[in-house]
Design a protein around this motif. Structure first.
Motif, PDB file in Angstrom:
ATOM      1  N   MET A 123       0.821  -1.311   0.063  1.00  0.00           N
ATOM      2  CA  MET A 123      -0.223   0.030  -0.036  1.00  0.00           C
ATOM      3  C   MET A 123       0.778   1.265   0.103  1.00  0.00           C
ATOM      4  O   MET A 123       2.110   1.090   0.379  1.00  0.00           O
ATOM      5  N   ILE A 124       0.244   2.483  -0.352  1.00  0.00           N
ATOM      6  CA  ILE A 124       1.008   3.674  -0.209  1.00  0.00           C
ATOM      7  C   ILE A 124       0.295   4.444   1.062  1.00  0.00           C
ATOM      8  O   ILE A 124      -0.612   3.795   1.658  1.00  0.00           O
ATOM      9  N   THR A 125       0.544   5.464   1.172  1.00  0.00           N
ATOM     10  CA  THR A 125      -0.025   6.450   2.294  1.00  0.00           C
ATOM     11  C   THR A 125      -0.067   7.711   2.009  1.00  0.00           C
ATOM     12  O   THR A 125       0.499   8.169   0.715  1.00  0.00           O
ATOM     13  N   GLY A 126      -0.529   8.531   2.760  1.00  0.00           N
ATOM     14  CA  GLY A 126      -0.680  10.100   2.273  1.00  0.00           C
ATOM     15  C   GLY A 126       0.695  10.865   2.705  1.00  0.00           C
ATOM     16  O   GLY A 126       1.421  10.181   3.467  1.00  0.00           O
ATOM     17  N   GLY A 127       0.608  12.045   2.615  1.00  0.00           N
ATOM     18  CA  GLY A 127       1.613  12.784   3.131  1.00  0.00           C
ATOM     19  C   GLY A 127       2.890  12.876   2.424  1.00  0.00           C
ATOM     20  O   GLY A 127       2.799  12.306   1.004  1.00  0.00           O
ATOM     21  N   ILE A 128       4.011  13.086   2.891  1.00  0.00           N
ATOM     22  CA  ILE A 128       5.044  13.122   2.266  1.00  0.00           C
ATOM     23  C   ILE A 128       5.770  11.843   1.812  1.00  0.00           C
ATOM     24  O   ILE A 128       6.405  11.662   0.827  1.00  0.00           O
TER      25      ILE A 128
END
Length: 210
Positions: A45-50
């Motif tokens: 998975m990916i995530t938000g933010g930087i």
């Protein structure tokens, strides 16, 4: 508990953190984020933010993800110096260095043979939220858009979790170009879990420690 006690004090002012408080809070924040990132990574998975920005850059660059994370953070570090102060910027820089090492070290200490996407999204996202919250309580962050959200909360009273979620939406919209829809949906759930922590616990006036 300290936050609740602080808010009930007659003066309404928080107790200043000691150096030990700051170090411990930052270590906990780094630990939570490192574990959360690895849980999400196990499921692809990916995530938000930087972190999400760095992962997107990795699709168009051959540079290591750690270097991309640092390079993507540079403009936000400069922003934090002028808007949040030198101490905040230095803490954020230290956090980034420690987080890079911790993220690489977790797989050496913890081996996961199977993880359900639901567990990965909810627990991984919640751990990220706990880590970001712990850092914010001690005047630090992982950098990136988190610096902008903390500045907006201090300057304009805009809830950090809500502004973070709006910025995360932009990252996920761009991710549509590279991720399959099913994986993007699970990743979205992880971002919701992360931001739920901030929206519920990182509110102006709830915690006054410096």
């Amino acid at each position: 508990m300290e936050g609740e006690m602080t808010m009930s004090s007659p003066a309404g002012k928080g107790l200043a953190h000691t150096l030990k408080d700051d170090v411990y809070g930052m270590v906990l924040g780094v630990m939570f984020i490192a574990v959360g990132l690895n849980l999400l990574k196990c499921s692809g998975m990916i995530t938000g933010g930087i972190a999400g920005i760095a992962l997107l850059l990795a699709h168009v660059s051959s540079l290591p993800i750690g270097l991309l994370f640092f390079l993507a953070n540079l403009p936000f570090l400069v922003f934090s110096y002028f808007t949040m102060g030198r101490a905040f910027m230095l803490k954020t820089l230290v956090v980034n260095l420690a987080l890079s090492a911790a993220t690489q070290g977790v797989p050496l200490l913890l081996t996961v043979s199977y993880i359900h996407p639901l567990f990965s999204a909810l627990v991984g996202g919640t751990f990220l939220g706990m880590g970001v919250l712990s850092l914010a309580r001690h005047n630090a962050s992982v950098g990136g858009v988190g610096v902008v959200t903390l500045w907006l909360q201090r300057r304009a009273g805009i809830n950090a979790g809500k502004s973070q979620m709006l910025l995360d939406v932009l990252v996920f919209v761009l991710s549509l170009l590279t991720l399959p829809l099913s994986l993007l949906l699970w990743s979205t759930l992880s971002a919701l879990a992360m931001n739920a922590m901030l929206m519920n616990w990182h509110k102006p006036g709830r915690y006054q420690g410096n």
